[in-house]
Design a protein around this motif. Sequence first.
Motif, PDB file in Angstrom:
ATOM      1  N   ALA A  11       0.883  -1.051   0.070  1.00 17.69           N
ATOM      2  CA  ALA A  11       0.065  -0.088  -0.072  1.00 17.69           C
ATOM      3  C   ALA A  11       0.970   1.281  -0.074  1.00 17.69           C
ATOM      4  O   ALA A  11       1.607   1.459   0.800  1.00 17.69           O
ATOM      5  CB  ALA A  11      -0.915   0.091   1.078  1.00 17.69           C
ATOM      6  N   SER A  12       0.655   2.058  -0.988  1.00 17.54           N
ATOM      7  CA  SER A  12       1.633   3.289  -1.017  1.00 17.54           C
ATOM      8  C   SER A  12       0.636   4.244  -1.937  1.00 17.54           C
ATOM      9  O   SER A  12      -0.185   4.077  -2.667  1.00 17.54           O
ATOM     10  CB  SER A  12       2.978   2.970  -1.926  1.00 17.54           C
ATOM     11  OG  SER A  12       2.883   3.111  -3.140  1.00 17.54           O
ATOM     12  N   PRO A  13       1.094   5.457  -1.970  1.00 13.58           N
ATOM     13  CA  PRO A  13       0.646   6.706  -2.744  1.00 13.58           C
ATOM     14  C   PRO A  13       1.431   6.863  -3.782  1.00 13.58           C
ATOM     15  O   PRO A  13       1.130   7.776  -4.733  1.00 13.58           O
ATOM     16  CB  PRO A  13       0.580   7.995  -1.726  1.00 13.58           C
ATOM     17  CG  PRO A  13       2.009   7.671  -0.831  1.00 13.58           C
ATOM     18  CD  PRO A  13       1.996   6.290  -0.521  1.00 13.58           C
ATOM     19  N   TYR A  14       2.635   5.934  -4.110  1.00 10.78           N
ATOM     20  CA  TYR A  14       3.514   6.314  -5.040  1.00 10.78           C
ATOM     21  C   TYR A  14       2.855   6.195  -6.650  1.00 10.78           C
ATOM     22  O   TYR A  14       3.764   6.665  -7.438  1.00 10.78           O
ATOM     23  CB  TYR A  14       4.785   5.592  -4.634  1.00 10.78           C
ATOM     24  CG  TYR A  14       5.567   5.959  -3.633  1.00 10.78           C
ATOM     25  CD1 TYR A  14       5.203   7.139  -3.094  1.00 10.78           C
ATOM     26  CD2 TYR A  14       6.431   5.166  -3.033  1.00 10.78           C
ATOM     27  CE1 TYR A  14       5.784   7.517  -1.745  1.00 10.78           C
ATOM     28  CE2 TYR A  14       6.986   5.530  -1.765  1.00 10.78           C
ATOM     29  CZ  TYR A  14       6.837   6.546  -1.186  1.00 10.78           C
ATOM     30  OH  TYR A  14       7.607   6.828  -0.025  1.00 10.78           O
ATOM     31  N   PRO A  83      -0.158  10.577   6.693  1.00 12.61           N
ATOM     32  CA  PRO A  83       0.018   9.690   5.596  1.00 12.61           C
ATOM     33  C   PRO A  83      -1.336   9.624   4.646  1.00 12.61           C
ATOM     34  O   PRO A  83      -2.152   9.884   5.110  1.00 12.61           O
ATOM     35  CB  PRO A  83       0.145   7.983   6.314  1.00 12.61           C
ATOM     36  CG  PRO A  83       0.727   8.619   7.864  1.00 12.61           C
ATOM     37  CD  PRO A  83      -0.026   9.848   7.900  1.00 12.61           C
ATOM     38  N   ASP A  84      -1.073   9.071   3.494  1.00 12.61           N
ATOM     39  CA  ASP A  84      -2.191   9.122   2.541  1.00 12.61           C
ATOM     40  C   ASP A  84      -3.213   8.216   2.993  1.00 12.61           C
ATOM     41  O   ASP A  84      -3.193   7.178   3.572  1.00 12.61           O
ATOM     42  CB  ASP A  84      -1.685   8.252   1.291  1.00 12.61           C
ATOM     43  CG  ASP A  84      -2.539   8.134   0.149  1.00 12.61           C
ATOM     44  OD1 ASP A  84      -2.792   9.112  -0.507  1.00 12.61           O
ATOM     45  OD2 ASP A  84      -3.401   7.020  -0.120  1.00 12.61           O
ATOM     46  N   GLU A  85      -4.508   8.918   2.877  1.00 15.68           N
ATOM     47  CA  GLU A  85      -5.701   8.445   3.389  1.00 15.68           C
ATOM     48  C   GLU A  85      -6.136   7.023   2.866  1.00 15.68           C
ATOM     49  O   GLU A  85      -6.782   6.081   3.442  1.00 15.68           O
ATOM     50  CB  GLU A  85      -6.889   9.528   3.352  1.00 15.68           C
ATOM     51  CG  GLU A  85      -7.328   9.793   1.910  1.00 15.68           C
ATOM     52  CD  GLU A  85      -6.551  10.951   1.299  1.00 15.68           C
ATOM     53  OE1 GLU A  85      -6.995  11.428   0.260  1.00 15.68           O
ATOM     54  OE2 GLU A  85      -5.572  11.223   1.712  1.00 15.68           O
ATOM     55  N   GLU A  90      -6.658   1.286   3.632  1.00 13.68           N
ATOM     56  CA  GLU A  90      -6.296  -0.258   3.471  1.00 13.68           C
ATOM     57  C   GLU A  90      -5.556  -0.870   4.598  1.00 13.68           C
ATOM     58  O   GLU A  90      -5.716  -1.988   4.855  1.00 13.68           O
ATOM     59  CB  GLU A  90      -5.277  -0.182   2.274  1.00 13.68           C
ATOM     60  CG  GLU A  90      -5.829   0.194   0.863  1.00 13.68           C
ATOM     61  CD  GLU A  90      -4.969   0.520  -0.216  1.00 13.68           C
ATOM     62  OE1 GLU A  90      -5.211   0.204  -1.038  1.00 13.68           O
ATOM     63  OE2 GLU A  90      -3.817   1.018   0.038  1.00 13.68           O
ATOM     64  N   LEU A  91      -4.729  -0.025   5.322  1.00 19.58           N
ATOM     65  CA  LEU A  91      -4.298  -0.526   6.544  1.00 19.58           C
ATOM     66  C   LEU A  91      -5.140  -0.736   7.718  1.00 19.58           C
ATOM     67  O   LEU A  91      -4.944  -1.963   8.420  1.00 19.58           O
ATOM     68  CB  LEU A  91      -3.205   0.638   6.844  1.00 19.58           C
ATOM     69  CG  LEU A  91      -2.439   0.156   8.390  1.00 19.58           C
ATOM     70  CD1 LEU A  91      -1.699  -0.921   8.312  1.00 19.58           C
ATOM     71  CD2 LEU A  91      -1.810   1.344   8.834  1.00 19.58           C
ATOM     72  N   GLY A  92      -6.121  -0.218   7.643  1.00 28.93           N
ATOM     73  CA  GLY A  92      -7.374  -0.323   8.677  1.00 28.93           C
ATOM     74  C   GLY A  92      -8.135  -1.801   8.272  1.00 28.93           C
ATOM     75  O   GLY A  92      -8.392  -2.572   9.045  1.00 28.93           O
ATOM     76  N   ALA A  93      -8.247  -1.909   7.137  1.00 31.86           N
ATOM     77  CA  ALA A  93      -8.683  -3.375   6.533  1.00 31.86           C
ATOM     78  C   ALA A  93      -7.863  -4.340   6.794  1.00 31.86           C
ATOM     79  O   ALA A  93      -8.348  -5.284   7.477  1.00 31.86           O
ATOM     80  CB  ALA A  93      -9.021  -3.226   5.108  1.00 31.86           C
TER      81      ALA A  93
END
Length: 159
Positions: A11-14, A83-85, A90-93
């Motif tokens: 998971a990244s905003p890149y 950090p990116d929302e 995704e982290l929460g999931a």
Amino acid sequence: MLTPRPTVYLASPYGFSAHWRTRLLPDFIEALESLGLEVWEPFARNGQVDLAQEGWAWTVAQADLQDVRDADAFLAIVNGTPPDEGVMLELGAAIALGKPTFLFRDDFRRCSDSEDYPLNLMVFSGLPRTGWPDYLYGSIAELADPSKALMRWLQSRQP
């Protein structure tokens, strides 16, 4: 018979920037693949969506969420203040699903009201109470550190 490589959702905003997609993401993907992981990078996996098609955003969100569900582990790049929302959702999931979760942050800025954590305390809710720094990485090279959580998790999956 070959056993499948463990999968990790990255998971990244890149992926939103062409420059970041070509200059930053490959370093992460190569480092993780060199450890024997199959990297599920959402921009590569779900980037074939026609943005002109009605409902494309829902389709992408559902595909990404399904990949979080199906991946063996989860690595979130949590740079930024905050950090990116999308990464945070995704982290929460991943945390809710009980996925082995690892965090990458090489951003020196603090984004927290806690002396313990460099980010909002909920970002760390999927990590153990003690030893949580083993799940936080500050460089790409550190991903291969055998004393840290990612490599211990990989070793635990060896037959």
